[in-house]
Design a protein around this motif. Structure first.
Motif, PDB file in Angstrom:
ATOM      1  N   ASP A 143     -51.829 -16.471  -9.201  1.00 47.26           N
ATOM      2  CA  ASP A 143     -50.680 -16.944  -9.966  1.00 47.26           C
ATOM      3  C   ASP A 143     -50.395 -18.411  -9.675  1.00 47.26           C
ATOM      4  N   GLU A 144     -50.580 -18.803  -8.409  1.00 51.34           N
ATOM      5  CA  GLU A 144     -50.333 -20.194  -8.034  1.00 51.34           C
ATOM      6  C   GLU A 144     -51.410 -21.113  -8.586  1.00 51.34           C
ATOM      7  N   ILE A 145     -52.658 -20.638  -8.645  1.00 49.21           N
ATOM      8  CA  ILE A 145     -53.722 -21.417  -9.290  1.00 49.21           C
ATOM      9  C   ILE A 145     -53.386 -21.612 -10.764  1.00 49.21           C
ATOM     10  N   ALA A 146     -52.890 -20.548 -11.391  1.00 53.03           N
ATOM     11  CA  ALA A 146     -52.546 -20.605 -12.812  1.00 53.03           C
ATOM     12  C   ALA A 146     -51.473 -21.649 -13.095  1.00 53.03           C
ATOM     13  N   ALA A 147     -50.609 -21.900 -12.118  1.00 51.84           N
ATOM     14  CA  ALA A 147     -49.562 -22.900 -12.307  1.00 51.84           C
ATOM     15  C   ALA A 147     -50.166 -24.262 -12.603  1.00 51.84           C
ATOM     16  N   ALA A 148     -51.323 -24.534 -11.991  1.00 51.21           N
ATOM     17  CA  ALA A 148     -51.993 -25.822 -12.208  1.00 51.21           C
ATOM     18  C   ALA A 148     -52.505 -25.952 -13.636  1.00 51.21           C
ATOM     19  N   SER A 205     -58.279  -6.585 -15.755  1.00 49.94           N
ATOM     20  CA  SER A 205     -57.121  -7.457 -15.597  1.00 49.94           C
ATOM     21  C   SER A 205     -57.499  -8.743 -14.883  1.00 49.94           C
ATOM     22  N   LEU A 206     -58.391  -8.653 -13.900  1.00 43.10           N
ATOM     23  CA  LEU A 206     -58.819  -9.851 -13.181  1.00 43.10           C
ATOM     24  C   LEU A 206     -59.638 -10.769 -14.092  1.00 43.10           C
ATOM     25  N   ARG A 207     -60.544 -10.200 -14.858  1.00 44.75           N
ATOM     26  CA  ARG A 207     -61.345 -11.021 -15.785  1.00 44.75           C
ATOM     27  C   ARG A 207     -60.457 -11.727 -16.800  1.00 44.75           C
ATOM     28  N   ARG A 208     -59.439 -11.038 -17.291  1.00 45.76           N
ATOM     29  CA  ARG A 208     -58.516 -11.655 -18.249  1.00 45.76           C
ATOM     30  C   ARG A 208     -57.786 -12.828 -17.623  1.00 45.76           C
ATOM     31  N   ARG A 209     -57.366 -12.672 -16.386  1.00 42.95           N
ATOM     32  CA  ARG A 209     -56.658 -13.756 -15.706  1.00 42.95           C
ATOM     33  C   ARG A 209     -57.586 -14.916 -15.389  1.00 42.95           C
ATOM     34  N   LEU A 210     -58.788 -14.602 -14.941  1.00 42.66           N
ATOM     35  CA  LEU A 210     -59.739 -15.661 -14.602  1.00 42.66           C
ATOM     36  C   LEU A 210     -60.092 -16.509 -15.808  1.00 42.66           C
ATOM     37  N   ALA A 211     -60.222 -15.874 -16.972  1.00 39.25           N
ATOM     38  CA  ALA A 211     -60.566 -16.612 -18.189  1.00 39.25           C
ATOM     39  C   ALA A 211     -59.526 -17.683 -18.493  1.00 39.25           C
ATOM     40  N   LEU A 212     -58.282 -17.425 -18.124  1.00 39.60           N
ATOM     41  CA  LEU A 212     -57.206 -18.383 -18.362  1.00 39.60           C
ATOM     42  C   LEU A 212     -57.244 -19.559 -17.392  1.00 39.60           C
ATOM     43  N   LEU A 213     -58.034 -19.429 -16.324  1.00 42.99           N
ATOM     44  CA  LEU A 213     -58.096 -20.472 -15.296  1.00 42.99           C
ATOM     45  C   LEU A 213     -59.286 -21.413 -15.473  1.00 42.99           C
ATOM     46  N   LYS A 214     -60.075 -21.190 -16.502  1.00 40.96           N
ATOM     47  CA  LYS A 214     -61.249 -22.043 -16.715  1.00 40.96           C
ATOM     48  C   LYS A 214     -60.838 -23.505 -16.792  1.00 40.96           C
ATOM     49  N   GLY A 215     -61.542 -24.351 -16.008  1.00 43.28           N
ATOM     50  CA  GLY A 215     -61.282 -25.781 -16.018  1.00 43.28           C
ATOM     51  C   GLY A 215     -60.345 -26.270 -14.937  1.00 43.28           C
ATOM     52  N   VAL A 216     -59.703 -25.356 -14.207  1.00 45.86           N
ATOM     53  CA  VAL A 216     -58.818 -25.776 -13.112  1.00 45.86           C
ATOM     54  C   VAL A 216     -59.665 -26.398 -11.998  1.00 45.86           C
ATOM     55  N   PRO A 217     -59.334 -27.592 -11.520  1.00 41.50           N
ATOM     56  CA  PRO A 217     -60.154 -28.256 -10.503  1.00 41.50           C
ATOM     57  C   PRO A 217     -59.976 -27.643  -9.117  1.00 41.50           C
ATOM     58  N   ARG A 218     -61.001 -27.810  -8.294  1.00 46.62           N
ATOM     59  CA  ARG A 218     -60.946 -27.312  -6.922  1.00 46.62           C
ATOM     60  C   ARG A 218     -59.745 -27.880  -6.162  1.00 46.62           C
ATOM     61  N   SER A 219     -59.366 -29.090  -6.486  1.00 51.00           N
ATOM     62  CA  SER A 219     -58.237 -29.714  -5.797  1.00 51.00           C
ATOM     63  C   SER A 219     -56.949 -28.910  -5.967  1.00 51.00           C
ATOM     64  N   ALA A 220     -56.812 -28.206  -7.090  1.00 46.72           N
ATOM     65  CA  ALA A 220     -55.618 -27.381  -7.303  1.00 46.72           C
ATOM     66  C   ALA A 220     -55.602 -26.212  -6.336  1.00 46.72           C
ATOM     67  N   ALA A 236     -70.465 -27.731 -12.207  1.00 44.47           N
ATOM     68  CA  ALA A 236     -71.011 -28.904 -11.515  1.00 44.47           C
ATOM     69  C   ALA A 236     -69.951 -29.956 -11.226  1.00 44.47           C
ATOM     70  N   THR A 237     -68.851 -29.918 -11.956  1.00 44.56           N
ATOM     71  CA  THR A 237     -67.787 -30.905 -11.731  1.00 44.56           C
ATOM     72  C   THR A 237     -66.769 -30.436 -10.693  1.00 44.56           C
ATOM     73  N   GLY A 238     -66.926 -29.201 -10.220  1.00 37.90           N
ATOM     74  CA  GLY A 238     -65.979 -28.657  -9.251  1.00 37.90           C
ATOM     75  C   GLY A 238     -64.803 -27.960  -9.885  1.00 37.90           C
ATOM     76  N   ALA A 239     -64.922 -27.617 -11.162  1.00 35.59           N
ATOM     77  CA  ALA A 239     -63.851 -26.896 -11.849  1.00 35.59           C
ATOM     78  C   ALA A 239     -64.206 -25.419 -11.983  1.00 35.59           C
ATOM     79  N   LEU A 240     -63.200 -24.570 -12.078  1.00 40.13           N
ATOM     80  CA  LEU A 240     -63.433 -23.139 -12.243  1.00 40.13           C
ATOM     81  C   LEU A 240     -64.110 -22.852 -13.580  1.00 40.13           C
ATOM     82  N   THR A 241     -65.075 -21.954 -13.554  1.00 39.83           N
ATOM     83  CA  THR A 241     -65.762 -21.566 -14.790  1.00 39.83           C
ATOM     84  C   THR A 241     -65.030 -20.449 -15.526  1.00 39.83           C
ATOM     85  N   GLY A 242     -64.085 -19.797 -14.828  1.00 40.62           N
ATOM     86  CA  GLY A 242     -63.420 -18.637 -15.402  1.00 40.62           C
ATOM     87  C   GLY A 242     -64.129 -17.343 -15.059  1.00 40.62           C
TER      88      GLY A 242
END
Length: 239
Positions: free
Chosen positions: A43-48, A73-88, A149-155
């Motif tokens: 949920d906190e990752i999603a905030a980013a 439910s986890l796959r659905r949530r992960l799909a929404l996080l695609k592109g979030v950077p590792r720094s988040a 490769a850029t360090g972002a989440l793939t989802g």
């Protein structure tokens, strides 16, 4: 821990007469998010990503048992996080994650009594590695986030030797596997601590099931429900 516990006793025991002998137990299994730590990391990752409300609603429904397919439910949530950077994620780890009251004290007491500690989480290795090291866990099972490769989440997640997603059944299987490795019987020598519906399978396999600030379905089925105060209040049940 958004659930309201104002009208509940701080600690409830059912199905046995405390205290139990700590020396009779060999292993304790713990959930991480909202059990050992104060947040749901996803949920906190999603905030980013500006999607916390949407992701948190799915998390809440899954933990309450209203969504019965945890993997979906986890796959659905992960799909929404695609592109979030590792720094988040690093920011969540350093700025948001805190241990719940009594977590360190309980784990130290159990280890001091000779128990093995198992961390089994439907969350992510990015966080469980830190938590496990801080609390001296002997075994860990959790999900591995995939980065591009850029360090972002793939989802998505990385496939591991045991599988892709640590759901309720995988938590139970891991507890039983660890018990087998140390020559323990889960039904008489294991403790399982959690807060959500995906913790119920491992809690059902353990001799002592503990709900910490948990969802109603979990509180009802646990032998011990800690509704306020620290995790170390479990030590009033174990002597």
């Amino acid at each position: 821990m958004s659930e309201s516990f104002q009208n509940l006793p701080a600690l409830i025991t059912q199905g046995f007469t405390p205290p139990l002998r700590l020396a009779d137990f060999r292993i304790a299994a713990f959930d991480m998010d909202s059990t050992l730590i104060n947040i749901e990391c996803i949920d906190e990752i999603a905030a980013a990503a500006g999607k916390k409300a949407e992701v948190a609603a799915i998390t809440e429904a899954a933990m309450r048992g209203e969504i019965t397919d945890f993997k979906d439910s986890l796959r659905r949530r992960l799909a929404l996080l695609k592109g979030v950077p590792r720094s988040a994620l690093e920011q969540v780890l350093t700025e948001r994650l805190q241990f719940n009251p009594g977590a360190r004290e309980l784990c130290a007491a159990l280890k001091g009594a000779g128990l093995k500690l198992l961390l089994v989480s439907g969350g992510f290795t990015f966080f469980t590695r830190f938590v496990a090291a801080e609390l001296g866990m002997d075994y860990v099972r959790s999900n591995e986030l995939a980065f591009d490769a850029t360090g972002a989440l793939t989802g998505g997640l990385v496939m591991q030797p045991w599988g892709e997603i640590c759901d309720g059944e995988e938590k139970r299987r891991m507890l039983l596997a660890c018990c087998a490795e140390i020559g323990a019987d889960a039904s008489t020598q294991a403790i399982a601590v959690g807060d959500g519906a995906n913790d119920l399978p491992m809690m059902g396999a353990a001799a002592l099931s503990v709900a910490y600030c948990a969802k109603p379905k979990v509180r009802e089925q646990a032998m011990v429900a800690i509704n306020s105060g620290g995790l170390d209040s479990l030590l009033t049940v174990l002597r």
